[in-house]
Design a protein around this motif. Structure first.
Motif, PDB file in Angstrom:
ATOM      1  N   ARG A 169       4.325   8.632   1.599  1.00  0.00           N
ATOM      2  CA  ARG A 169       4.722   9.920   1.030  1.00  0.00           C
ATOM      3  C   ARG A 169       4.236  11.029   1.969  1.00  0.00           C
ATOM      4  NH1 ARG A 169       2.126   9.193  -5.074  1.00  0.00           N
ATOM      5  NH2 ARG A 169       3.180   7.244  -5.620  1.00  0.00           N
ATOM      6  N   VAL A 170       4.995  12.092   2.078  1.00  0.00           N
ATOM      7  CA  VAL A 170       4.493  13.284   2.761  1.00  0.00           C
ATOM      8  C   VAL A 170       4.380  14.377   1.707  1.00  0.00           C
ATOM      9  CG1 VAL A 170       5.381  12.679   5.028  1.00  0.00           C
ATOM     10  CG2 VAL A 170       6.798  14.010   3.479  1.00  0.00           C
ATOM     11  N   VAL A 171       3.260  15.122   1.805  1.00  0.00           N
ATOM     12  CA  VAL A 171       2.919  16.098   0.776  1.00  0.00           C
ATOM     13  C   VAL A 171       2.557  17.423   1.443  1.00  0.00           C
ATOM     14  CG1 VAL A 171       1.499  16.550  -1.248  1.00  0.00           C
ATOM     15  CG2 VAL A 171       1.908  14.182  -0.537  1.00  0.00           C
ATOM     16  N   GLY A 172       3.166  18.493   0.992  1.00  0.00           N
ATOM     17  CA  GLY A 172       2.823  19.791   1.549  1.00  0.00           C
ATOM     18  C   GLY A 172       3.799  20.859   1.099  1.00  0.00           C
ATOM     19  N   PRO A 173       3.520  22.108   1.466  1.00  0.00           N
ATOM     20  CA  PRO A 173       4.433  23.195   1.079  1.00  0.00           C
ATOM     21  C   PRO A 173       5.758  23.083   1.834  1.00  0.00           C
ATOM     22  CG  PRO A 173       2.731  23.984   2.567  1.00  0.00           C
ATOM     23  CD  PRO A 173       2.354  22.582   2.222  1.00  0.00           C
ATOM     24  N   VAL A 214      -4.431  21.991   9.547  1.00  0.00           N
ATOM     25  CA  VAL A 214      -3.484  23.105   9.596  1.00  0.00           C
ATOM     26  C   VAL A 214      -3.489  23.652  11.025  1.00  0.00           C
ATOM     27  CG1 VAL A 214      -2.895  25.377   8.711  1.00  0.00           C
ATOM     28  CG2 VAL A 214      -3.864  23.660   7.178  1.00  0.00           C
ATOM     29  N   GLN A 215      -2.367  23.493  11.733  1.00  0.00           N
ATOM     30  CA  GLN A 215      -2.313  23.843  13.154  1.00  0.00           C
ATOM     31  C   GLN A 215      -1.779  25.275  13.340  1.00  0.00           C
ATOM     32  OE1 GLN A 215      -0.978  20.691  15.860  1.00  0.00           O
ATOM     33  NE2 GLN A 215      -0.828  19.315  14.111  1.00  0.00           N
ATOM     34  N   ARG A 216      -2.648  26.211  13.070  1.00  0.00           N
ATOM     35  CA  ARG A 216      -2.226  27.609  13.176  1.00  0.00           C
ATOM     36  C   ARG A 216      -1.774  27.972  14.584  1.00  0.00           C
ATOM     37  NH1 ARG A 216      -3.086  31.217   9.271  1.00  0.00           N
ATOM     38  NH2 ARG A 216      -4.202  30.580   7.407  1.00  0.00           N
ATOM     39  N   GLU A 217      -2.322  27.289  15.605  1.00  0.00           N
ATOM     40  CA  GLU A 217      -1.960  27.629  16.983  1.00  0.00           C
ATOM     41  C   GLU A 217      -0.504  27.285  17.299  1.00  0.00           C
ATOM     42  OE1 GLU A 217      -3.840  25.201  16.027  1.00  0.00           O
ATOM     43  OE2 GLU A 217      -3.576  23.392  17.235  1.00  0.00           O
ATOM     44  N   ARG A 218       0.118  26.404  16.499  1.00  0.00           N
ATOM     45  CA  ARG A 218       1.514  26.040  16.743  1.00  0.00           C
ATOM     46  C   ARG A 218       2.473  26.779  15.809  1.00  0.00           C
ATOM     47  NH1 ARG A 218       1.074  21.585  20.066  1.00  0.00           N
ATOM     48  NH2 ARG A 218      -0.759  20.295  19.712  1.00  0.00           N
ATOM     49  N   MET A 219       1.930  27.560  14.886  1.00  0.00           N
ATOM     50  CA  MET A 219       2.786  28.210  13.897  1.00  0.00           C
ATOM     51  C   MET A 219       3.361  29.511  14.425  1.00  0.00           C
ATOM     52  SD  MET A 219       0.693  27.621  10.368  1.00  0.00           S
ATOM     53  CE  MET A 219       0.234  25.966   9.839  1.00  0.00           C
ATOM     54  N   LEU A 273       0.832  -1.201   0.000  1.00  0.00           N
ATOM     55  CA  LEU A 273       0.000   0.000   0.000  1.00  0.00           C
ATOM     56  C   LEU A 273       0.872   1.260   0.000  1.00  0.00           C
ATOM     57  CD1 LEU A 273      -2.755  -0.889   2.641  1.00  0.00           C
ATOM     58  CD2 LEU A 273      -2.856  -1.140   0.153  1.00  0.00           C
ATOM     59  N   THR A 274       0.360   2.297  -0.654  1.00  0.00           N
ATOM     60  CA  THR A 274       1.020   3.597  -0.637  1.00  0.00           C
ATOM     61  C   THR A 274       0.105   4.602   0.046  1.00  0.00           C
ATOM     62  OG1 THR A 274       2.166   3.109  -2.716  1.00  0.00           O
ATOM     63  CG2 THR A 274       2.076   5.410  -2.027  1.00  0.00           C
ATOM     64  N   VAL A 275       0.638   5.269   1.040  1.00  0.00           N
ATOM     65  CA  VAL A 275      -0.136   6.215   1.846  1.00  0.00           C
ATOM     66  C   VAL A 275       0.473   7.604   1.681  1.00  0.00           C
ATOM     67  CG1 VAL A 275      -0.927   6.815   4.167  1.00  0.00           C
ATOM     68  CG2 VAL A 275      -0.678   4.401   3.513  1.00  0.00           C
ATOM     69  N   ALA A 276      -0.386   8.584   1.346  1.00  0.00           N
ATOM     70  CA  ALA A 276       0.063   9.975   1.262  1.00  0.00           C
ATOM     71  C   ALA A 276      -0.433  10.729   2.494  1.00  0.00           C
ATOM     72  CB  ALA A 276      -0.482  10.633   0.000  1.00  0.00           C
ATOM     73  N   ILE A 277       0.498  11.283   3.274  1.00  0.00           N
ATOM     74  CA  ILE A 277       0.161  12.100   4.446  1.00  0.00           C
ATOM     75  C   ILE A 277       0.350  13.561   4.030  1.00  0.00           C
ATOM     76  CG2 ILE A 277       0.702  12.596   6.849  1.00  0.00           C
ATOM     77  CD1 ILE A 277       1.780   9.757   7.114  1.00  0.00           C
ATOM     78  N   CYS A 278      -0.738  14.321   4.027  1.00  0.00           N
ATOM     79  CA  CYS A 278      -0.741  15.623   3.357  1.00  0.00           C
ATOM     80  C   CYS A 278      -1.035  16.771   4.312  1.00  0.00           C
ATOM     81  CB  CYS A 278      -1.810  15.632   2.261  1.00  0.00           C
ATOM     82  SG  CYS A 278      -1.752  14.244   1.131  1.00  0.00           S
ATOM     83  N   GLY A 279      -0.257  17.838   4.170  1.00  0.00           N
ATOM     84  CA  GLY A 279      -0.577  19.072   4.878  1.00  0.00           C
ATOM     85  C   GLY A 279       0.499  19.523   5.837  1.00  0.00           C
ATOM     86  N   ASP A 280       0.074  19.862   7.044  1.00  0.00           N
ATOM     87  CA  ASP A 280       0.960  20.446   8.044  1.00  0.00           C
ATOM     88  C   ASP A 280       1.753  19.356   8.767  1.00  0.00           C
ATOM     89  OD1 ASP A 280       2.229  21.901   9.969  1.00  0.00           O
ATOM     90  OD2 ASP A 280       0.408  22.698  10.907  1.00  0.00           O
TER      91      ASP A 280
END
Length: 321
Positions: A198-202, A236-241, A169-176
């Motif tokens: 895979r990890v996906v994000g900016p 998206v964990q804005r409180e930790r950014m 299986l291939t799993v994409a973990i996306c975002g923060d």
């Protein structure tokens, strides 16, 4: 055959494993018995035949230094369905707010003779520190950006229920990913079980060092989602950014939100997962979150079952089973 002998050896039976502080380094031979017992409890929960006397006389304290209605309620339900006396302590009502140190809290808890301690804390390593100082078995319910082991176990159980295996299986973990303890625990657990992750994000939310954990890094959803079996979205964990790692919710959704068009890049049978709480319209479109491919509600259900299994096994370890 009673409940406690029905599921093989106890993965928490030794002094060295009497806590669940993380899943990093956990071998599949320890993971699978937890998932098997959790599957057993998932079936019992649906039939409303849970063994309410299994933890009778045991005290479970939920010690939450961070707000988390979902996880705390899940542990509370798990403890009560097994018959434990459950006490919820939040930071708003605890002596920590009045200046008490974590070690003072540990001494207080020892005096109360709690058997199981579920800890959530904003600082990575806080549950591990408490585990050194308390007599109870400690479960990490999320510490800083470190780990959230029961979330990873419930995610794995949800995946196994749909695919029957992890191999291939291939799993994409996306975002923060940067602020996500869920991402780290899932990377540790899923790679140990044989998944390609895979990890996906900016670039601002995906640290390059995460590649050392055996994952591939992708900075566009179109690249990261192509051909995957599971799409795991992160809040998206804005409180930790600190600063402006995300320019705006609208911009973030434009480039990294999961909508039907991007989901179509994954395999047709791909699962959509999210640990919650969701920011609809920020990291995930409502039509995807509520679609037939979404297993987000099932993750919540498996959360109770996994926590029942963990509490059961930890209590058994305390008996030297």
């Amino acid at each position: 055959m009673n409940e406690r002998s029905a599921h093989g050896s106890n993965v928490f039976a030794t002094p060295a494993t009497r806590h669940l502080l993380g899943v990093q380094g956990m071998h599949p031979s320890r993971i699978m018995p937890i998932l098997d017992l959790a599957e057993h409890y998932a079936l019992l929960n649906r039939s409303r035949k849970t063994p309410r006397d299994l933890l009778r006389g045991r005290t479970l304290i939920n010690l939450f230094f961070e707000d988390s209605t979902r996880t705390r309620t899940s542990f509370e339900l798990a403890g009560k369905r097994l018959g434990a006396d459950v006490v919820n302590m939040t930071v708003a009502s605890s002596s920590v707010n009045k200046g008490e140190t974590l070690l003072d809290t540990a001494a207080t808890l020892n005096a109360m003779h709690a058997d199981l301690l579920v800890v959530r804390h904003a600082q990575s390593g806080a549950p591990a520190l408490l585990a050194q100082k308390v007599q109870a078995s400690v479960v990490n319910a999320g510490d800083g950006t470190h780990e959230h082991p029961t979330q990873a176990l419930l995610d794995a159980l949800t995946i196994r229920r749909h695919f029957g295996t992890f191999e291939g299986l291939t799993v994409a973990i996306c975002g923060d990913v940067s602020h996500s303890r869920v991402a780290r625990s899932n990377i540790h657990l899923l790679t140990a079980l044989g998944c390609q992750v895979r990890v996906v994000g900016p670039p601002t939310l995906v640290p390059g060092a995460i590649g050392a954990l055996g994952v591939s890094i992708h900075h566009t959803m179109e690249d990261g989602l192509r051909g995957v079996d599971v799409v795991m979205m992160l809040r998206v964990q804005r409180e930790r950014m600190k600063g402006t790692q995300v320019p705006s919710a609208r911009e973030y959704f434009r480039f990294y939100g999961l909508d039907n068009k991007r989901l179509a890049l994954a395999k047709p049978h791909a699962l959509v997962m999210h640990p919650g709480p969701m920011n609809r319209g920020v990291e995930i479109d409502s039509r995807v979150a509520d679609s037939d491919q979404s297993v987000i509600r099932e993750q919540v259900e498996m959360g109770v079952a996994v926590r029942m299994a963990v509490l059961d096994l930890l209590a058994r370890g305390g008996e030297g089973a």
